[in-house]
Design a protein around this motif. Structure first.
Motif, PDB file in Angstrom:
ATOM      1  N   ILE A 123       9.838  -8.874   4.912  1.00 58.73           N
ATOM      2  CA  ILE A 123       8.602  -8.082   4.841  1.00 58.73           C
ATOM      3  C   ILE A 123       7.517  -8.794   5.626  1.00 58.73           C
ATOM      4  CG2 ILE A 123       6.785  -7.256   3.285  1.00 58.73           C
ATOM      5  CD1 ILE A 123       8.971  -6.914   1.159  1.00 58.73           C
ATOM      6  N   HIS A 124       6.808  -8.010   6.445  1.00 63.35           N
ATOM      7  CA  HIS A 124       5.704  -8.639   7.161  1.00 63.35           C
ATOM      8  C   HIS A 124       4.461  -7.759   7.129  1.00 63.35           C
ATOM      9  CE1 HIS A 124       6.235  -6.339  10.982  1.00 63.35           C
ATOM     10  NE2 HIS A 124       7.464  -6.299  10.580  1.00 63.35           N
ATOM     11  N   PHE A 125       3.345  -8.421   7.153  1.00 64.05           N
ATOM     12  CA  PHE A 125       2.027  -7.812   7.093  1.00 64.05           C
ATOM     13  C   PHE A 125       1.738  -7.060   8.387  1.00 64.05           C
ATOM     14  CE2 PHE A 125      -2.450  -8.350   8.325  1.00 64.05           C
ATOM     15  CZ  PHE A 125      -3.085  -7.729   7.266  1.00 64.05           C
ATOM     16  N   VAL A 126       1.174  -5.837   8.261  1.00 64.97           N
ATOM     17  CA  VAL A 126       0.775  -5.057   9.432  1.00 64.97           C
ATOM     18  C   VAL A 126      -0.741  -4.992   9.541  1.00 64.97           C
ATOM     19  CG1 VAL A 126       0.868  -2.813  10.572  1.00 64.97           C
ATOM     20  CG2 VAL A 126       2.887  -3.675   9.377  1.00 64.97           C
ATOM     21  N   GLY A 127      -1.407  -4.678   8.427  1.00 62.94           N
ATOM     22  CA  GLY A 127      -2.853  -4.582   8.499  1.00 62.94           C
ATOM     23  C   GLY A 127      -3.484  -4.309   7.153  1.00 62.94           C
ATOM     24  N   ILE A 128      -4.781  -4.530   7.108  1.00 63.00           N
ATOM     25  CA  ILE A 128      -5.558  -4.332   5.892  1.00 63.00           C
ATOM     26  C   ILE A 128      -6.742  -3.431   6.229  1.00 63.00           C
ATOM     27  CG2 ILE A 128      -7.009  -6.377   6.238  1.00 63.00           C
ATOM     28  CD1 ILE A 128      -6.757  -6.860   3.176  1.00 63.00           C
ATOM     29  N   ASP A 129      -7.226  -2.717   5.241  1.00 64.26           N
ATOM     30  CA  ASP A 129      -8.375  -1.840   5.411  1.00 64.26           C
ATOM     31  C   ASP A 129      -9.484  -2.604   6.133  1.00 64.26           C
ATOM     32  OD1 ASP A 129     -10.661  -0.252   5.132  1.00 64.26           O
ATOM     33  OD2 ASP A 129     -10.269   0.238   3.034  1.00 64.26           O
ATOM     34  N   PRO A 157      -6.732  -1.803   0.485  1.00 66.21           N
ATOM     35  CA  PRO A 157      -5.515  -1.126   0.928  1.00 66.21           C
ATOM     36  C   PRO A 157      -4.863  -1.921   2.064  1.00 66.21           C
ATOM     37  CG  PRO A 157      -7.241   0.468   0.564  1.00 66.21           C
ATOM     38  CD  PRO A 157      -7.874  -0.892   0.454  1.00 66.21           C
ATOM     39  N   THR A 158      -3.563  -2.086   1.962  1.00 66.15           N
ATOM     40  CA  THR A 158      -2.817  -2.947   2.868  1.00 66.15           C
ATOM     41  C   THR A 158      -1.495  -2.274   3.222  1.00 66.15           C
ATOM     42  OG1 THR A 158      -3.800  -4.844   1.737  1.00 66.15           O
ATOM     43  CG2 THR A 158      -1.874  -5.299   3.105  1.00 66.15           C
ATOM     44  N   VAL A 159      -1.000  -2.563   4.422  1.00 60.07           N
ATOM     45  CA  VAL A 159       0.283  -2.020   4.872  1.00 60.07           C
ATOM     46  C   VAL A 159       1.183  -3.169   5.292  1.00 60.07           C
ATOM     47  CG1 VAL A 159       1.441  -0.511   6.529  1.00 60.07           C
ATOM     48  CG2 VAL A 159      -0.830   0.105   5.664  1.00 60.07           C
ATOM     49  N   TRP A 160       2.433  -3.104   4.841  1.00 56.78           N
ATOM     50  CA  TRP A 160       3.478  -4.029   5.250  1.00 56.78           C
ATOM     51  C   TRP A 160       4.666  -3.209   5.736  1.00 56.78           C
ATOM     52  CZ3 TRP A 160       1.129  -4.177   0.451  1.00 56.78           C
ATOM     53  CH2 TRP A 160       0.383  -5.312   0.120  1.00 56.78           C
ATOM     54  N   ASP A 196      14.122  -5.000   6.905  1.00 57.05           N
ATOM     55  CA  ASP A 196      15.514  -4.792   6.488  1.00 57.05           C
ATOM     56  C   ASP A 196      15.801  -3.322   6.182  1.00 57.05           C
ATOM     57  OD1 ASP A 196      16.008  -7.516   6.754  1.00 57.05           O
ATOM     58  OD2 ASP A 196      15.580  -7.918   4.639  1.00 57.05           O
ATOM     59  N   THR A 197      14.895  -2.685   5.447  1.00 58.95           N
ATOM     60  CA  THR A 197      15.113  -1.288   5.043  1.00 58.95           C
ATOM     61  C   THR A 197      14.368  -0.295   5.930  1.00 58.95           C
ATOM     62  OG1 THR A 197      13.219  -1.291   3.536  1.00 58.95           O
ATOM     63  CG2 THR A 197      15.367  -1.968   2.625  1.00 58.95           C
ATOM     64  N   GLU A 198      13.469  -0.825   6.773  1.00 65.42           N
ATOM     65  CA  GLU A 198      12.592  -0.017   7.623  1.00 65.42           C
ATOM     66  C   GLU A 198      11.679   0.899   6.804  1.00 65.42           C
ATOM     67  OE1 GLU A 198      14.997   1.732  10.755  1.00 65.42           O
ATOM     68  OE2 GLU A 198      14.917  -0.177  11.829  1.00 65.42           O
ATOM     69  N   ASP A 199      11.284   0.402   5.647  1.00 70.70           N
ATOM     70  CA  ASP A 199      10.338   1.107   4.787  1.00 70.70           C
ATOM     71  C   ASP A 199       8.933   0.600   5.059  1.00 70.70           C
ATOM     72  OD1 ASP A 199      12.345   2.518   3.461  1.00 70.70           O
ATOM     73  OD2 ASP A 199      12.460   1.067   1.812  1.00 70.70           O
ATOM     74  N   LEU A 200       7.954   1.488   4.850  1.00 77.98           N
ATOM     75  CA  LEU A 200       6.558   1.067   4.835  1.00 77.98           C
ATOM     76  C   LEU A 200       6.206   0.737   3.395  1.00 77.98           C
ATOM     77  CD1 LEU A 200       4.794   3.775   7.027  1.00 77.98           C
ATOM     78  CD2 LEU A 200       5.648   1.549   7.718  1.00 77.98           C
ATOM     79  N   LEU A 201       5.465  -0.306   3.192  1.00 79.76           N
ATOM     80  CA  LEU A 201       4.975  -0.676   1.867  1.00 79.76           C
ATOM     81  C   LEU A 201       3.462  -0.559   1.929  1.00 79.76           C
ATOM     82  CD1 LEU A 201       7.202  -3.829   1.505  1.00 79.76           C
ATOM     83  CD2 LEU A 201       7.627  -1.570   0.544  1.00 79.76           C
ATOM     84  N   ILE A 202       2.909   0.234   1.032  1.00 76.69           N
ATOM     85  CA  ILE A 202       1.486   0.526   1.094  1.00 76.69           C
ATOM     86  C   ILE A 202       0.827   0.258  -0.248  1.00 76.69           C
ATOM     87  CG2 ILE A 202      -0.242   2.339   1.483  1.00 76.69           C
ATOM     88  CD1 ILE A 202       1.802   3.664   3.367  1.00 76.69           C
ATOM     89  N   GLN A 203      -0.223  -0.545  -0.204  1.00 72.23           N
ATOM     90  CA  GLN A 203      -1.085  -0.752  -1.364  1.00 72.23           C
ATOM     91  C   GLN A 203      -2.334   0.068  -1.105  1.00 72.23           C
ATOM     92  OE1 GLN A 203      -2.310  -4.823  -2.045  1.00 72.23           O
ATOM     93  NE2 GLN A 203      -4.261  -4.101  -2.854  1.00 72.23           N
TER      94      GLN A 203
END
Length: 83
Positions: A3-9, A18-21, A25-32
């Protein structure tokens, strides 16, 4: 997990951020982000194509418009044609 960090609000106030990773491995987006309020949840339930309520373990999150470039960046990272 890869998992790697993409960006933050960009307007984060350090309390709500709000943050995006990307999970490589799964090619999923993880969003807070912010959990939708009850009125929004009810409306989304009513507009569901399956006419089924949002199931346990799932929720609706509200992502600020200003984060669209960050979401695009995350999607581009997962699209082999863009890399």
């Amino acid at each position: 997990m890869n998992i790697h960090f993409v960006g933050i609000d960009p307007e984060t106030d350090e309390d709500g951020c709000p943050t995006v990773w990307v999970d490589a491995d799964t090619e999923d987006l993880l969003i807070q982000s912010y959990q939708a309020d009850e009125e929004t949840m009810t409306t989304c339930d009513a507009l569901s194509p399956a006419r089924a309520p949002i199931p346990p373990g799932e929720t609706v999150v509200r992502i600020p418009k200003r984060m669209i470039p960050i979401i695009r960046k995350a999607c581009d990272e997962l699209d082999p044609g863009v890399r």
